[in-house]
Write an enzyme that holds these catalytic residues in place. Structure first.
Site, PDB file in Angstrom:
ATOM      1  N   GLU A 134      15.715  24.412  10.698  1.00  0.00           N
ATOM      2  CA  GLU A 134      15.423  25.093   9.516  1.00  0.00           C
ATOM      3  C   GLU A 134      15.469  26.376   9.711  1.00  0.00           C
ATOM      4  OE1 GLU A 134      13.752  22.587  10.561  1.00  0.00           O
ATOM      5  OE2 GLU A 134      13.158  21.217   9.115  1.00  0.00           O
ATOM      6  N   PHE A 160      -0.730  14.926   5.189  1.00  0.00           N
ATOM      7  CA  PHE A 160       0.441  14.875   6.108  1.00  0.00           C
ATOM      8  C   PHE A 160       1.240  15.960   5.740  1.00  0.00           C
ATOM      9  CE2 PHE A 160       4.645  13.077   7.568  1.00  0.00           C
ATOM     10  CZ  PHE A 160       4.372  13.152   8.912  1.00  0.00           C
ATOM     11  N   GLN A 161       1.783  16.718   6.759  1.00  0.00           N
ATOM     12  CA  GLN A 161       2.868  17.888   6.696  1.00  0.00           C
ATOM     13  C   GLN A 161       2.492  18.677   5.598  1.00  0.00           C
ATOM     14  OE1 GLN A 161       6.602  15.999   6.651  1.00  0.00           O
ATOM     15  NE2 GLN A 161       6.835  15.989   8.824  1.00  0.00           N
ATOM     16  N   LYS A 163       5.362  17.955  -4.493  1.00  0.00           N
ATOM     17  CA  LYS A 163       6.546  16.946  -4.901  1.00  0.00           C
ATOM     18  C   LYS A 163       6.407  16.124  -6.142  1.00  0.00           C
ATOM     19  CE  LYS A 163       7.965  12.316  -2.836  1.00  0.00           C
ATOM     20  NZ  LYS A 163       8.275  11.646  -1.678  1.00  0.00           N
ATOM     21  N   MET A 201      18.790  43.385  27.804  1.00  0.00           N
ATOM     22  CA  MET A 201      18.008  44.388  27.220  1.00  0.00           C
ATOM     23  C   MET A 201      16.594  44.616  27.797  1.00  0.00           C
ATOM     24  SD  MET A 201      18.595  47.088  25.528  1.00  0.00           S
ATOM     25  CE  MET A 201      19.405  46.991  24.168  1.00  0.00           C
TER      26      MET A 201
HETATM   27  C1  TPP Z   1      13.001  35.597  19.281  1.00  0.00           C
HETATM   28  C2  TPP Z   1      13.142  36.876  20.098  1.00  0.00           C
HETATM   29  N1  TPP Z   1      12.480  36.480  21.151  1.00  0.00           N
HETATM   30  C3  TPP Z   1      12.432  37.636  22.060  1.00  0.00           C
HETATM   31  C4  TPP Z   1      12.944  39.083  21.817  1.00  0.00           C
HETATM   32  C5  TPP Z   1      13.065  40.105  22.682  1.00  0.00           C
HETATM   33  N2  TPP Z   1      14.158  40.238  23.328  1.00  0.00           N
HETATM   34  C6  TPP Z   1      14.885  41.442  22.634  1.00  0.00           C
HETATM   35  S1  TPP Z   1      16.499  41.567  23.434  1.00  0.00           S
HETATM   36  C7  TPP Z   1      16.288  40.467  24.461  1.00  0.00           C
HETATM   37  C8  TPP Z   1      17.200  39.826  25.603  1.00  0.00           C
HETATM   38  C9  TPP Z   1      18.506  39.063  24.806  1.00  0.00           C
HETATM   39  O1  TPP Z   1      19.040  38.511  25.878  1.00  0.00           O
HETATM   40  P1  TPP Z   1      20.754  37.974  25.731  1.00  0.00           P
HETATM   41  O2  TPP Z   1      20.684  37.090  24.358  1.00  0.00           O
HETATM   42  O3  TPP Z   1      21.107  37.385  27.092  1.00  0.00           O
HETATM   43  O4  TPP Z   1      21.099  39.518  25.348  1.00  0.00           O
HETATM   44  P2  TPP Z   1      21.674  40.765  26.319  1.00  0.00           P
HETATM   45  O5  TPP Z   1      20.748  41.821  26.187  1.00  0.00           O
HETATM   46  O6  TPP Z   1      21.611  40.054  27.655  1.00  0.00           O
HETATM   47  O7  TPP Z   1      22.891  41.130  25.803  1.00  0.00           O
HETATM   48  C10 TPP Z   1      15.055  39.770  24.502  1.00  0.00           C
HETATM   49  C11 TPP Z   1      14.180  38.816  25.054  1.00  0.00           C
HETATM   50  C12 TPP Z   1      13.720  39.008  20.530  1.00  0.00           C
HETATM   51  N3  TPP Z   1      14.432  39.994  20.161  1.00  0.00           N
HETATM   52  N4  TPP Z   1      13.951  37.888  19.811  1.00  0.00           N
END
Ligand code: TPP
Ligand code: MG
Lengths: 159, 567
Positions: B50, B112-113, B162, B479
Site C-alpha cells: 500500500e 476485524f481490520q 463498507k 548519508m
Molecule cells: C524510511 C526511512 N528510514 C530511515 C531514514 C534515515 N536515512 C536517511 S538517508 C539514509 C541512508 C540511505 O541509504 P541508501 O539508500 O543506500 O542511500 P545512500 O545515502 O547510500 O545514497 C537513512 C537510513 C529515512 N530517511 N527514511
C-alpha cells in the site's frame, strides 16, 4: 502573555480533536478550554486560553484558521472583553465554621447548591482571579472537592 | 438521476474529477468498490504494497499537477499507507486517499481490520473524513477533491465504511463548491505588491529564493520572467528545482545543507531575499539567526502559516505564487523605469556571484576507474538531454541527483523533500511513467532505500511500465555513514549493509533487465544500454560507486550556511 481566543467551529465529531491535536503536535500550550454549541446548532464556540509570545499566538491563530472545520478565530483579549469561569467547591461546614463559610460565599456572591451535615457545595462564577481568590480563602477552612470549568469569554460590544 | 450504488457513485465522482488511473490494493472492506471498478473506465493499478500505491499516486500527481488517487483496504491496508500520506503532506501534493472501513455498526468495537485511520492521519492530511451516511458520500468526495487541489494542496483521506459504499445513493448534479470556512487567498494585496516592487528596485544584491510552491502553482514562467528582466540571481530549494532553468546563467543551483557554495554565500550577502513558495525549512536556513542576516525579506506564499513561522518577514504577500508574480511583473512593466537599466545595476553583484562559482564550483575528485556517483548523474543528465523525469530515493543518492542533474523544466524532479522517505523513488517513478508513457523515467536510488519498496518491480512488469532504477551502490546507508564519518569518529553503527542482494539477479527474478557496472570507463555505455533496454523493459542498474564518497558542500546541522565543508 496570556491570550484568550474565541474559535467558531463546525459542531461535528472529531473537530475538537483536530484543535487539541494541533496544539499538542506543534507544542503550543492550552491553559484552559471550553466548548459548547452556539445558537446555530451546527456550530460550536470554543474559548481557549493560551500563553505565548505575540509571534507564537499569531502562529496559533493562523494554524487554527487553516483547519478546514474552523470558521473564525478571534483573539478577544486584544480588546475589551468579559470572561467568566465557574467553580463548584465542596467545603467543610461544621458548627464552628459554618457562619464563616456563609460569609465568604456572600462576599463572593456565591450560592450554596448542596448541603450535607458536614459540608456545603458552593457555586461561584467570575474571572479566573476571583475564583482563585475564593479558593485561597476557603482552603484553610477545608476544601474537600473542587471542580472548575475553563474560561468562557465574550468581546464587549463596541461603544 | 436515479439511485446508484455507493461504489458506482464513487467511480462517477472519480471520472467527474478527471481521474483516469488509480493505484491500490484490495481487501474485504473495499471488495464492493473493486467489483465495480472492474467494469469501469477508471484504470486500476495493483501495486505490491500500500505504501507503493500512495507513492505512485503521489508521483503521478507531481508530474501532472492533477490529484493522485489511491485506494486501500481497512486496517493494515490503511496503516501501510500512512508513511506515504505523510510524505505527500509534507510536500503539499494534491491527493485523495480512499480507505475502506468496517461497517458503521461495528465501528468502535475493535472489529476485524478496524483501525481509526481518520484519527491516525489527522496530523498528516490536509483534511480527512469518515463518511457516516450514504447521502454524504458524493458531496464528501467532491469536497475532498476541491480541498486537495486548491490553496496549498495536500492529501485528503476519505474513510468509507463498507455498508455506506454498499448502499444506494442519489448522484446529484455537481455544483461549484463554496465553503464558508475554506477560501484560500489567490490574489495578492496590491499595496503589498507595490511595496515589494519598490524594495526590489532599491536592492543592490537581490536573490530569488524559490521553493516547491512555484512548481505546485505552475508559475515557473512568471518567475523566469521576473528573474531575467531584472537580472536577479536565483537559488532553489530541493522542491523548487526546475522552477527556474538549472542551466540558465542566473541559476545558482540549490541552497541549504547541501546547496552550492554560491547559493549559500549569495543568500548570506544579499540585501533582499525574495522568497517565493518556500518555507524557510531548517535544511535550508541552517542556524536561523545567521540566515540572510543583511537582507530584507519578501515572502510570497499561499499559506499564511508559512509566513513569519521561522523567520520574520518584512513584506508578506499571501497569494498564489502565479498571481503574485504576475502582479509583480505587471507593476514593473508599467512602472515607467527602464528595466534594462535596473537589471544593469545588479551587474557587480552578478560578477561577485560568478567569482564564487569560479572559486568553488560543484565538484568532485577524480578517482580513475573507481566510479564517482556524481559522474553517473552527470552522464545521465547528458545522455537524456536533461529532459528525463528523475525520481529519487533518499540519502546521498538524492542529493547527488539534485546537485548534478540540471533540471531545466518544472515537474522533472520527483523526490520526497519534507519527509525524506526512503522507498519513495520506485513507486513514484511508476506513477510518473503511468502519466507520461513516452517519457524516460529514472529512479536515482541508493542500495538501502531501493530495498524498501523493491517489490514494485512486479507492478512495473505487470503493467508494462518500464522505468530505469539507477542504484548508486555504496553498500552503505551512505548519508548516515557520512554523518558518522564527520561527527561520530567514523563509528559506522548500523550503516554497513553486510548483506546486499545481487541486484542484477533480483531484477531478472522480477522479469526486468539488470546491468552491473564497476568502472568509470563503462558508465556511459551502461547508461546507453539502459536507455535502449528501457524501451521494452524495466532496467535495474547497479553502479558500484566509490564507497565512502561524501556529499559536498555540507553545512553541519545547526551551523550557519556559510560554514560549509567543501570537497
Ligand atoms: C524510511 C526511512 N528510514 C530511515 C531514514 C534515515 N536515512 C536517511 S538517508 C539514509 C541512508 C540511505 O541509504 P541508501 O539508500 O543506500 O542511500 P545512500 O545515502 O547510500 O545514497 C537513512 C537510513 C529515512 N530517511 N527514511
Ligand atoms: Mg547506499
Amino acid at each position: 502573555m496570556k491570550h484568550t481566543l474565541s474559535v467558531l467551529l463546525q459542531n461535528k465529531p472529531g473537530v475538537l480533536s483536530r484543535v487539541t491535536g494541533l496544539f499538542s503536535g506543534r507544542g503550543f500550550n492550552i491553559e484552559s478550554l471550553s466548548v459548547a454549541e452556539t445558537l446555530d446548532s451546527s456550530l460550536s464556540c470554543l474559548t481557549l486560553v493560551t500563553t505565548g509570545s505575540d509571534a507564537i499566538v499569531e502562529q496559533i491563530t493562523k494554524q487554527l484558521h487553516k483547519l478546514i472545520d474552523v470558521i473564525k478565530v478571534t483573539d478577544i483579549s486584544e480588546s475589551e472583553y468579559v470572561e467568566r469561569e465557574m467553580a463548584l467547591i465542596r467545603v467543610k461546614a461544621e458548627n464552628t465554621t459554618r457562619a464563616e463559610v456563609l460569609r465568604v460565599i456572600d462576599i463572593f456572591r456565591g450560592k450554596v447548591v448542596d448541603v450535607s451535615p458536614k459540608a456545603y457545595a458552593v457555586e461561584v462564577t467570575g474571572s479566573a482571579t476571583k475564583i482563585q481568590a475564593i479558593i485561597d480563602i476557603l482552603r484553610p477552612i477545608g476544601i474537600k472537592e473542587i471542580v472548575r470549568t475553563g474560561t468562557i469569554a465574550m468581546a464587549r460590544a463596541p461603544k | 438521476m436515479g439511485k446508484i450504488t455507493g461504489s458506482e457513485a464513487i467511480i462517477q465522482c472519480l471520472l467527474e474529477e478527471g481521474v483516469k488511473t488509480i493505484f491500490g490494493f484490495p481487501g474485504g472492506a473495499v471488495i464492493d468498490l473493486y467489483d465495480a471498478l472492474m467494469d469501469s473506465d477508471v484504470n486500476h493499478i495493483l501495486v505490491r504494497h500500500e505504501q507503493g500505491a500512495v507513492h505512485a499516486a503521489d508521483g503521478l500527481a507531481r508530474v501532472t499537477g492533477d490529484v493522485g488517487v489511491a485506494l486501500l483496504t481497512s486496517g493494515p491496508g490503511a496503516t501501510n499507507g500512512v508513511t506515504a500520506i505523510a510524505t505527500a503532506y509534507m510536500d503539499s501534493i494534491p491527493m485523495v486517499i480512499l480507505t475502506g472501513q468496517v461497517p458503521t455498526p461495528l465501528i468502535g468495537n475493535d472489529a476485524f481490520q478496524e483501525v481509526d485511520i481518520v484519527g491516525i492521519t489527522r496530523p498528516c492530511t490536509k483534511h480527512n473524513y469518515l463518511v457516516n451516511n450514504a447521502e454524504d458520500l458524493v458531496p464528501t468526495l467532491r469536497e475532498a477533491f476541491h480541498i486537495a487541489r486548491t490553496g496549498r494542496p495536500g492529501p485528503v483521506l476519505i474513510d468509507l465504511p463498507k455498508d455506506v459504499v454498499a448502499s444506494m445513493v442519489e448522484f446529484s448534479e455537481k455544483k461549484p463548491i463554496r465553503m464558508q470556512n475554506y477560501q484560500p487567498t489567490y490574489e495578492p494585496h496590491l499595496g503589498q505588491v507595490e511595496k515589494a516592487c519598490k524594495e526590489i528596485l532599491k536592492a543592490k544584491q537581490p536573490v530569488l529564493y524559490v521553493g516547491g510552491g512555484v512548481i505546485l502553482s505552475n508559475s515557473n514562467e512568471e518567475l523566469t520572467e521576473l528573474a531575467q528582466t531584472l537580472n536577479i540571481p536565483v537559488t532553489m530549494t530541493l522542491m523548487g528545482l526546475g522552477g527556474f532553468p538549472g542551466g540558465d546563467p542566473l541559476s545558482m543551483g540549490m541552497l541549504g545543507m547541501h546547496g552550492s557554495y554560491t547559493s549559500n554565500m549569495a543568500v548570506a550577502k544579499s540585501d533582499l531575499l525574495i522568497a517565493v513558495g518556500a518555507r524557510f525549512d531548517d535544511r535550508v536556513t541552517g542556524r536561523i539567526d545567521a540566515f540572510a542576516p543583511h537582507a530584507k525579506i519578501i515572502h510570497i506564499d499561499i499559506d499564511p502559516t508559512s509566513i513569519s513561522k521561522n523567520v520574520d518577514v518584512d513584506i508578506p504577500i499571501v497569494a498564489d505564487c502565479k498571481h503574485a508574480l504576475a502582479a509583480i511583473n505587471n507593476w514593473f512593466v508599467s512602472c515607467g523605469q527602464d528595466l534594462n537599466e535596473v537589471g544593469a545595476t545588479h551587474s557587480e553583484w552578478i560578477e561577485t556571484i560568478k567569482e564564487w562559482t569560479r572559486k568553488h564550483p560543484m565538484a568532485y575528485a577524480d578517482e580513475g576507474e573507481v566510479i564517482k556517483p556524481q559522474f553517473v548523474v552527470e552522464k545521465l543528465d547528458e545522455l537524456t538531454g536533461g529532459d528525463a523525469i528523475i525520481t529519487t530515493e533518499v540519502g546521498q543518492n538524492q542529493m547527488w541527483a539534485a546537485q548534478f542533474y540540471k533540471f531545466n523544466k518544472p515537474r522533472r524532479l520527483v523526490t520526497s523533500g519534507g519527509l525524506g522517505t526512503m522507498g519513495y523513488g520506485l513507486p513514484a517513478a511508476i506513477g510518473a511513467k503511468m502519466a507520461f508513457p513516452d517519457a524516460t523515467v529514472i529512479d536515482i536510488a541508493g542500495d538501502g532505500s531501493i530495498q524498501m519498496n523493491i517489490q514494485e518491480l512486479a507492478t512495473s512488469k505487470q503493467y508494462d511500465c518500464p522505468v530505469i532504477v539507477c542504484i548508486l551502490n555504496n553498500n552503505y546507508l551512505g548519508m548516515v555513514r557520512q554523518w558518522q564519518e564527520l561527527f561520530y569518529d567514523k563509528r559506522y553503527a548500523a550503516t554497513v549493509m553486510e548483506v546486499t542482494p545481487d541486484f542484477v539477479a533480483l531484477a531478472e527474478a522480477y522479469g526486468a533487465v539488470g546491468f552491473r557496472c564497476d568502472k568509470t570507463s563503462e558508465v556511459e555505455a551502461t547508461i546507453k544500454k539502459a536507455l535502449e533496454a528501457v524501451k521494452k523493459s524495466t532496467v535495474v542498474l547497479d553502479f558500484r560507486i566509490s564507497r565512502e564518497e561524501g556529499v559536498f558542500p555540507m553545512v553541519p546541522a545547526g551551523k550557519a550556511t556559510t560554514e560549509m565543508l567543501l570537497v
